[in-house]
Design an enzyme around this catalytic site. Structure first.
Site, PDB file in Angstrom:
ATOM      1  N   ASN A   1       0.863  -1.186   0.000  1.00  0.00           N
ATOM      2  CA  ASN A   1       0.000   0.000   0.000  1.00  0.00           C
ATOM      3  C   ASN A   1       0.898   1.234   0.000  1.00  0.00           C
ATOM      4  O   ASN A   1       1.535   1.538   1.002  1.00  0.00           O
ATOM      5  CB  ASN A   1      -0.888  -0.042   1.260  1.00  0.00           C
ATOM      6  CG  ASN A   1      -1.696   1.227   1.441  1.00  0.00           C
ATOM      7  OD1 ASN A   1      -1.805   2.049   0.534  1.00  0.00           O
ATOM      8  ND2 ASN A   1      -2.277   1.388   2.614  1.00  0.00           N
TER       9      ASN A   1
ATOM     10  N   LYS B   1       0.013   4.247  -0.156  1.00  0.00           N
ATOM     11  CA  LYS B   1      -0.646   5.399   0.481  1.00  0.00           C
ATOM     12  C   LYS B   1      -0.484   6.660  -0.379  1.00  0.00           C
ATOM     13  O   LYS B   1      -0.411   6.557  -1.594  1.00  0.00           O
ATOM     14  CB  LYS B   1      -0.100   5.615   1.896  1.00  0.00           C
ATOM     15  CG  LYS B   1      -0.128   4.345   2.725  1.00  0.00           C
ATOM     16  CD  LYS B   1       0.015   4.635   4.185  1.00  0.00           C
ATOM     17  CE  LYS B   1       0.236   3.343   4.936  1.00  0.00           C
ATOM     18  NZ  LYS B   1       0.027   3.491   6.364  1.00  0.00           N
TER      19      LYS B   1
ATOM     20  N   HIS C   1      -9.461   0.787   4.975  1.00  0.00           N
ATOM     21  CA  HIS C   1      -8.176   0.981   5.660  1.00  0.00           C
ATOM     22  C   HIS C   1      -8.421   1.873   6.876  1.00  0.00           C
ATOM     23  O   HIS C   1      -9.250   2.785   6.830  1.00  0.00           O
ATOM     24  CB  HIS C   1      -7.169   1.632   4.702  1.00  0.00           C
ATOM     25  CG  HIS C   1      -5.784   1.627   5.255  1.00  0.00           C
ATOM     26  ND1 HIS C   1      -5.361   2.560   6.182  1.00  0.00           N
ATOM     27  CD2 HIS C   1      -4.737   0.792   5.050  1.00  0.00           C
ATOM     28  CE1 HIS C   1      -4.107   2.302   6.511  1.00  0.00           C
ATOM     29  NE2 HIS C   1      -3.705   1.237   5.843  1.00  0.00           N
TER      30      HIS C   1
ATOM     31  N   GLU D   1      -6.931   4.295   8.069  1.00  0.00           N
ATOM     32  CA  GLU D   1      -6.782   5.746   7.852  1.00  0.00           C
ATOM     33  C   GLU D   1      -8.061   6.332   7.262  1.00  0.00           C
ATOM     34  O   GLU D   1      -8.418   7.469   7.537  1.00  0.00           O
ATOM     35  CB  GLU D   1      -5.560   6.008   6.951  1.00  0.00           C
ATOM     36  CG  GLU D   1      -4.268   5.756   7.708  1.00  0.00           C
ATOM     37  CD  GLU D   1      -3.099   5.297   6.858  1.00  0.00           C
ATOM     38  OE1 GLU D   1      -3.161   5.418   5.616  1.00  0.00           O
ATOM     39  OE2 GLU D   1      -2.123   4.796   7.442  1.00  0.00           O
TER      40      GLU D   1
ATOM     41  N   GLU E   1      -5.256  -5.525  10.311  1.00  0.00           N
ATOM     42  CA  GLU E   1      -4.249  -4.501  10.560  1.00  0.00           C
ATOM     43  C   GLU E   1      -4.546  -3.812  11.888  1.00  0.00           C
ATOM     44  O   GLU E   1      -5.367  -2.879  11.934  1.00  0.00           O
ATOM     45  CB  GLU E   1      -4.271  -3.455   9.443  1.00  0.00           C
ATOM     46  CG  GLU E   1      -3.971  -4.011   8.074  1.00  0.00           C
ATOM     47  CD  GLU E   1      -3.415  -2.939   7.151  1.00  0.00           C
ATOM     48  OE1 GLU E   1      -2.316  -3.155   6.636  1.00  0.00           O
ATOM     49  OE2 GLU E   1      -4.049  -1.895   6.979  1.00  0.00           O
TER      50      GLU E   1
ATOM     51  N   GLY F   1       2.357   1.812  10.767  1.00  0.00           N
ATOM     52  CA  GLY F   1       3.270   2.946  10.657  1.00  0.00           C
ATOM     53  C   GLY F   1       3.960   3.321  11.961  1.00  0.00           C
ATOM     54  O   GLY F   1       4.581   4.380  12.061  1.00  0.00           O
TER      55      GLY F   1
ATOM     56  N   SER G   1       3.541  -2.602  10.204  1.00  0.00           N
ATOM     57  CA  SER G   1       4.997  -2.568  10.393  1.00  0.00           C
ATOM     58  C   SER G   1       5.688  -3.882  10.006  1.00  0.00           C
ATOM     59  O   SER G   1       6.643  -4.304  10.666  1.00  0.00           O
ATOM     60  CB  SER G   1       5.344  -2.160  11.828  1.00  0.00           C
ATOM     61  OG  SER G   1       4.846  -0.858  12.089  1.00  0.00           O
TER      62      SER G   1
HETATM   63  C1  PEP Z   1      -0.731  -0.042   6.058  1.00  0.00           C
HETATM   64  O1  PEP Z   1      -0.882   1.160   6.020  1.00  0.00           O
HETATM   65  O2  PEP Z   1      -1.564  -0.774   5.500  1.00  0.00           O
HETATM   66  C2  PEP Z   1       0.430  -0.576   6.780  1.00  0.00           C
HETATM   67  C3  PEP Z   1       0.410  -1.823   7.127  1.00  0.00           C
HETATM   68  O3  PEP Z   1       1.458   0.310   7.047  1.00  0.00           O
HETATM   69  P1  PEP Z   1       2.898  -0.039   7.696  1.00  0.00           P
HETATM   70  O4  PEP Z   1       3.393  -1.309   7.052  1.00  0.00           O
HETATM   71  O5  PEP Z   1       3.740   1.144   7.364  1.00  0.00           O
HETATM   72  O6  PEP Z   1       2.669  -0.223   9.148  1.00  0.00           O
END
Ligand code: PEP
Length: 251
Positions: free
Chosen positions: A9, A11, A95, A97, A167, A173, A212
């Protein structure tokens, strides 16, 4: 037997030149034939990604989609049919966000999920709890309710043509990754939630872990029985790191 999937992703990242570099880097990776690989660029970069990655078999998805599947009067939105026409095969739905920062409610997510499938896109439904939820031992309730809103509205069968990404919001992040055991526990609960309605659908659906993930922790996560790959954010912006995560899934 479920095929593993690793999806990146991107973003709201990338310029024309940095995306060109990233695509060049991805084209030079060795991807395992046993793993499905996908990337989710911004709408602006979808076409370039589709063109560049076709020859290496990497699928391209969108990060968002309109609530109606076909074109029409909806300023600023992109229809699922347009994404399909542009060469997308997947789309992220829900997601954290978008749920948290943009306030997307369950009803909107259900409409997007439905619109995506109507146009032949595979929705990747993102679910996960906040740190507050986890600390209050509400993880299973929160994730269960997020799944139920789709299943109640559209039926469990829609998950035979969809992917679920667990997630935990506290791991996105932040550099904090769920341990393989913590992630497995929730993945197992997700599969059980679906199995209560349809065991066959539950066995077939791919459950990705996101939060992460990096090359250093990917293999331990992907080894767990209910983790069928990963949804990668930050680490997906580096072609070599992303390639290494994909190889960890194939090993
Ligand atoms: C994401 O935004 O879907 C995600 C998993 O981000 P990160 O790997 O940076 O934690």
């Amino acid at each position: 037997m479920r095929r593993l999937m690793v999806a990146g992703n991107w973003k709201m990242n990338g310029t024309r030149s940095s995306v060109a570099e990233l695509l060049k880097g991805l084209k030079s990776q060795e991807f395992s034939a046993t793993v499905d690989v996908a990337v989710f660029p911004t709408f602006l970069h979808v076409s370039e990604a589709v063109e560049a990655l076709r020859e290496v078999g990497v699928a391209v998805g969108a990060q968002n989609v309109a609530t109606q599947s076909g074109p029409g009067a909806l300023t600023g939105e992109v229809a699922a049919s347009q994404l399909k026409d542009a060469g997308c095969s997947l789309v992220l739905i829900g997601h954290s966000e978008r749920r948290q920062i943009l306030g997307e409610a369950e009803g909107v997510l259900v409409a997007k999920f439905k619109a995506a499938q109507e146009a032949g896109l595979v929705p990747v439904l993102c679910v996960g709890e906040t740190l507050e939820d986890r600390e209050a031992e509400r993880t299973f309730d929160v994730v269960g309710a997020q799944l139920d809103s789709v299943m109640d509205a559209l039926g469990v069968e829609v998950f035979s043509q969809a992917v679920i990404a667990y997630e935990p919001v506290w791991a996105i992040g932040t550099g904090l990754t769920a341990t393989p055991e913590q992630a497995q526990e929730v993945h197992h609960a997700i599969r059980a939630r679906l199995a209560a309605r349809n065991a066959e659908v539950a066995q077939g659906v791919r459950l990705l872990y996101g939060g992460s993930v990096k090359a250093a922790n990917a293999a331990d996560l992907f080894r767990m029985p209910d983790i069928d790959g990963g949804l990668i954010g930050g680490a997906a912006l580096n072609a070599d790191e992303f390639g290494a995560i994909c190889r960890a899934a194939g090993s």
